[in-house]
Design a protein around this motif. Structure first.
Motif, PDB file in Angstrom:
ATOM      1  N   PRO A  41      45.349 -16.380 111.582  1.00 30.18           N
ATOM      2  CA  PRO A  41      45.261 -15.051 112.198  1.00 30.18           C
ATOM      3  C   PRO A  41      45.742 -13.915 111.312  1.00 30.18           C
ATOM      4  O   PRO A  41      45.146 -12.833 111.289  1.00 30.18           O
ATOM      5  N   GLU A  42      46.816 -14.146 110.540  1.00 31.20           N
ATOM      6  CA  GLU A  42      47.374 -13.058 109.740  1.00 31.20           C
ATOM      7  C   GLU A  42      46.414 -12.600 108.645  1.00 31.20           C
ATOM      8  O   GLU A  42      46.388 -11.413 108.296  1.00 31.20           O
ATOM      9  N   PHE A  43      45.605 -13.518 108.096  1.00 32.36           N
ATOM     10  CA  PHE A  43      44.612 -13.104 107.110  1.00 32.36           C
ATOM     11  C   PHE A  43      43.308 -12.698 107.781  1.00 32.36           C
ATOM     12  O   PHE A  43      42.673 -11.717 107.371  1.00 32.36           O
ATOM     13  N   ALA A  44      42.902 -13.422 108.800  1.00 30.62           N
ATOM     14  CA  ALA A  44      41.660 -13.092 109.495  1.00 30.62           C
ATOM     15  C   ALA A  44      41.700 -11.677 110.062  1.00 30.62           C
ATOM     16  O   ALA A  44      40.661 -11.014 110.194  1.00 30.62           O
ATOM     17  N   ALA A  45      42.896 -11.183 110.370  1.00 35.04           N
ATOM     18  CA  ALA A  45      43.021  -9.816 110.898  1.00 35.04           C
ATOM     19  C   ALA A  45      42.747  -8.769 109.831  1.00 35.04           C
ATOM     20  O   ALA A  45      42.485  -7.602 110.153  1.00 35.04           O
ATOM     21  N   LEU A  46      42.769  -9.174 108.559  1.00 31.44           N
ATOM     22  CA  LEU A  46      42.588  -8.216 107.472  1.00 31.44           C
ATOM     23  C   LEU A  46      41.132  -8.034 107.080  1.00 31.44           C
ATOM     24  O   LEU A  46      40.756  -6.992 106.538  1.00 31.44           O
ATOM     25  N   THR A  47      40.295  -9.044 107.309  1.00 31.43           N
ATOM     26  CA  THR A  47      38.913  -8.990 106.846  1.00 31.43           C
ATOM     27  C   THR A  47      37.999  -9.785 107.767  1.00 31.43           C
ATOM     28  O   THR A  47      38.287 -10.941 108.097  1.00 31.43           O
ATOM     29  N   ALA A  48      36.898  -9.169 108.152  1.00 31.38           N
ATOM     30  CA  ALA A  48      35.955  -9.832 109.058  1.00 31.38           C
ATOM     31  C   ALA A  48      35.335 -11.077 108.439  1.00 31.38           C
ATOM     32  O   ALA A  48      35.028 -12.049 109.131  1.00 31.38           O
ATOM     33  N   GLU A  49      35.151 -11.071 107.112  1.00 31.13           N
ATOM     34  CA  GLU A  49      34.505 -12.211 106.458  1.00 31.13           C
ATOM     35  C   GLU A  49      35.407 -13.440 106.358  1.00 31.13           C
ATOM     36  O   GLU A  49      34.934 -14.553 106.190  1.00 31.13           O
TER      37      GLU A  49
END
Length: 213
Positions: A41-49
């Motif tokens: 979640p912490e990285f997925a929140a930064l970029t849609a891809e």
């Protein structure tokens, strides 16, 4: 700046080269793709891809897609240039870059190879054959482009461009998968010239903080 990167990601490798060529300092933010950290979640929140590279600027803007990031760096830090001054030269460099980034890499990146094995039940031998086939097709085309132009040290002229940023990581990956790189004299000469430069040496996977022993 912060660069979210994975040491074996060829797209991240491209951006690392560009940052080094520009002499730009950045904080390396490792995202381990084979461990699935890109889906947390912490990285997925930064970029849609949910992919690397991701560049966070000094002002906090987040940029994705390696080619777009490299062009952004070239526009905001124009020296040394990674695209030629003339329109035909820029078109050629972009075309060479896209042979790698749009024709070879998308068919052979980690999530595609995982899908072949996990979902389509392809054997490791068949997966490796797939990889080698598309590398061969793409690099033959790349060699043809180089051979059609006057000889030069780098892909386009006597200084590295965005095309060199794209080519070198692809050759690294091809070597890792034991691809046949014979019959590519111009391409391999460019690769060898690039690897004499510190900017390329410092960007290679083994030089990354998250490189595995």
């Amino acid at each position: 700046m912060k660069l979210y990167s994975y040491f074996r990601s060829s797209a991240s490798f491209r951006v690392r080269i560009a940052l080094n060529l520009k002499g730009l300092a950045y904080e390396y933010m490792p995202v381990h793709l084979t461990k699935g950290e890109q889906k947390k979640p912490e990285f997925a929140a930064l970029t849609a891809e949910q992919l690397v590279p991701l560049l966070e600027t000094d002002q906090g803007q987040r940029l994705t897609q390696s080619m777009a990031i490299i062009e952004y760096l070239d526009e905001t830090h124009p020296e040394p240039p990674l695209l030629p001054a003339d329109s035909l030269g820029r078109a050629r460099v972009r075309a060479l870059s896209q042979v790698v980034a749009c024709e070879i890499h998308p068919l052979n990146n980690l999530r595609v190879l995982k899908y072949l094995v996990r979902d389509l039940q392809v054997s490791d031998d068949a997966k490796n054959g797939w990889y080698k086939h598309w590398v061969h097709v793409g690099l033959e085309a790349f060699e043809g482009h180089l051979a059609a132009a006057p000889n030069s040290t780098y892909c386009h002229g006597e200084a590295p461009t965005m095309a060199d940023c794209c080519l070198v990581p692809q050759i690294f990956n091809a070597q890792r998968f034991d691809c046949d790189l014979s019959g590519l004299p111009r391409t391999m000469a460019v690769f060898e010239a690039c690897m004499k430069l510190e900017a390329f040496q410092k960007a290679q996977p083994s030089a990354c903080p998250d490189a595995e022993a």
